[in-house]
Write a protein that holds these residues in place. Structure first.
Motif, short mmCIF file in Angstrom:
data_model
loop_
_atom_site.label_atom_id
_atom_site.label_comp_id
_atom_site.label_asym_id
_atom_site.label_seq_id
_atom_site.Cartn_x
_atom_site.Cartn_y
_atom_site.Cartn_z
N ASP A 35 0.86 -1.29 -0.20
CA ASP A 35 0.09 -0.06 -0.06
C ASP A 35 0.80 1.07 0.00
O ASP A 35 0.58 2.37 -0.46
N ALA A 36 1.79 1.25 0.78
CA ALA A 36 2.95 2.24 0.74
C ALA A 36 4.34 1.99 1.05
O ALA A 36 4.66 0.99 1.36
N VAL A 37 5.22 2.92 0.62
CA VAL A 37 6.48 3.24 0.96
C VAL A 37 6.89 4.08 2.10
O VAL A 37 6.34 5.28 2.01
N PRO A 44 22.38 7.43 2.26
CA PRO A 44 22.36 7.47 0.78
C PRO A 44 21.46 6.25 0.02
O PRO A 44 21.45 5.33 0.46
N GLY A 45 20.85 6.57 -1.08
CA GLY A 45 19.88 5.75 -1.92
C GLY A 45 18.66 5.45 -1.25
O GLY A 45 17.92 4.80 -2.28
N ARG A 46 18.37 5.78 -0.36
CA ARG A 46 17.07 5.69 0.34
C ARG A 46 15.77 6.15 -0.31
O ARG A 46 14.98 5.68 -0.78
N ILE A 47 15.86 7.48 -0.39
CA ILE A 47 14.87 8.38 -1.23
C ILE A 47 14.65 7.79 -2.61
O ILE A 47 13.55 7.64 -3.34
N ASP A 48 15.76 7.72 -3.43
CA ASP A 48 16.18 7.37 -4.74
C ASP A 48 15.50 5.90 -4.88
O ASP A 48 14.64 5.66 -5.91
N ARG A 49 15.62 4.86 -4.00
CA ARG A 49 14.73 3.62 -4.07
C ARG A 49 13.40 3.64 -3.90
O ARG A 49 12.56 3.48 -4.65
N GLY A 50 12.91 4.77 -2.81
CA GLY A 50 11.65 4.91 -2.56
C GLY A 50 10.84 5.56 -4.03
O GLY A 50 9.84 5.03 -4.41
N LYS A 60 0.86 2.76 -3.56
CA LYS A 60 0.07 3.96 -3.73
C LYS A 60 0.54 5.45 -3.22
O LYS A 60 0.31 6.50 -4.09
N ARG A 61 1.44 5.23 -2.31
CA ARG A 61 1.92 6.82 -1.71
C ARG A 61 3.25 6.32 -0.92
O ARG A 61 3.47 5.39 -0.57
N MET A 62 4.01 7.54 -0.78
CA MET A 62 5.38 7.35 -0.25
C MET A 62 5.31 8.48 1.00
O MET A 62 4.81 9.57 0.97
N LEU A 63 5.82 8.14 2.15
CA LEU A 63 6.05 9.09 3.29
C LEU A 63 7.78 9.13 3.58
O LEU A 63 8.34 8.06 3.60
N GLY A 115 -5.15 4.21 6.42
CA GLY A 115 -5.79 3.03 6.62
C GLY A 115 -4.90 1.81 5.76
O GLY A 115 -5.51 0.97 5.39
N TYR A 116 -3.54 1.88 5.60
CA TYR A 116 -2.97 1.23 4.88
C TYR A 116 -2.66 -0.23 5.63
O TYR A 116 -2.61 -0.13 6.98
N ARG A 117 -2.48 -1.45 5.14
CA ARG A 117 -2.24 -2.50 5.64
C ARG A 117 -0.91 -3.06 5.41
O ARG A 117 -0.59 -4.20 6.02
#
Length: 180
Positions: A35-37, A44-50, A60-63, A115-117
């Motif tokens: 549902d989410a990331v 390094p590389g975390r936001i790029d991967r997301g 569907k969405r990323m935080l 409401g992500y699972r």
């Protein structure tokens, strides 16, 4: 007697550390959809991967949790050469977190709001175990947290420190204490 206990403790710690090192999580299979990331800042590389996962419709969405106050979506869109429209529709910035535990608290509020699972937690390979444990404890049952390790080149001192934090937080959570 004390020597044996101390020796057993050292051997147990050493074997646990070896297992920790040998079992560093790798990136999840790219076919995995959640549902989410969630991406904690700090490596390094975390936001790029997301962003890659979001652009490939694996969530569907990323935080992005732990963002410095004052950082705006347009700043990140420019930095990561990503269309601003993707940030506007599908990426939230969390600015309340300052450490792994507060990342979990901030993420929990966000997950419950939407409401992500299922959540894919994208962080450095050496950080996945503790971040996943903290987030799982904060969310409780009912939400699956899948760790997605971004390969890194952490120094030995960083790995030892992370392993010790993992052990300490496991004990604290196991005992049901509320030590920050």
């Amino acid at each position: 007697m004390i020597r044996r206990a101390l020796a057993a403790l050292v051997i147990g710690w050493s074997l646990g550390f070896a297992a920790f090192m040998l079992l560093l999580p790798r990136p999840l299979d790219d076919a995995t959809v959640t549902d989410a990331v969630v991406v904690p800042t700090g490596g390094p590389g975390r936001i790029d991967r997301g962003l890659e996962l979001l652009q490939r419709h694996r969530a569907k969405r990323m935080l992005v949790t732990g963002v410095a106050p004052g950082v705006r979506t347009r700043d990140l869109a420019r930095t990561y050469h990503t269309p601003r429209a993707l940030f506007d529709c599908c990426i939230d910035l969390g600015t309340d977190a300052v450490d792994t535990r507060s990342n979990a608290e901030e993420t929990t509020r966000w997950v419950r709001t939407h409401g992500y699972r299922t959540v894919r937690l994208v962080t450095s390979d050496w950080h996945v175990a503790r971040a996943q444990m903290e987030l799982g404890a904060a969310l409780g049952p009912g939400v699956a947290v899948l760790g997605d390790g971004v390969p890194g080149n952490a120094r030995l001192a960083t790995l030892v420190n992370e392993y010790n934090k993992l052990l300490l937080r496991r004990v604290v959570l196991w005992l049901g204490l509320s030590i920050p």
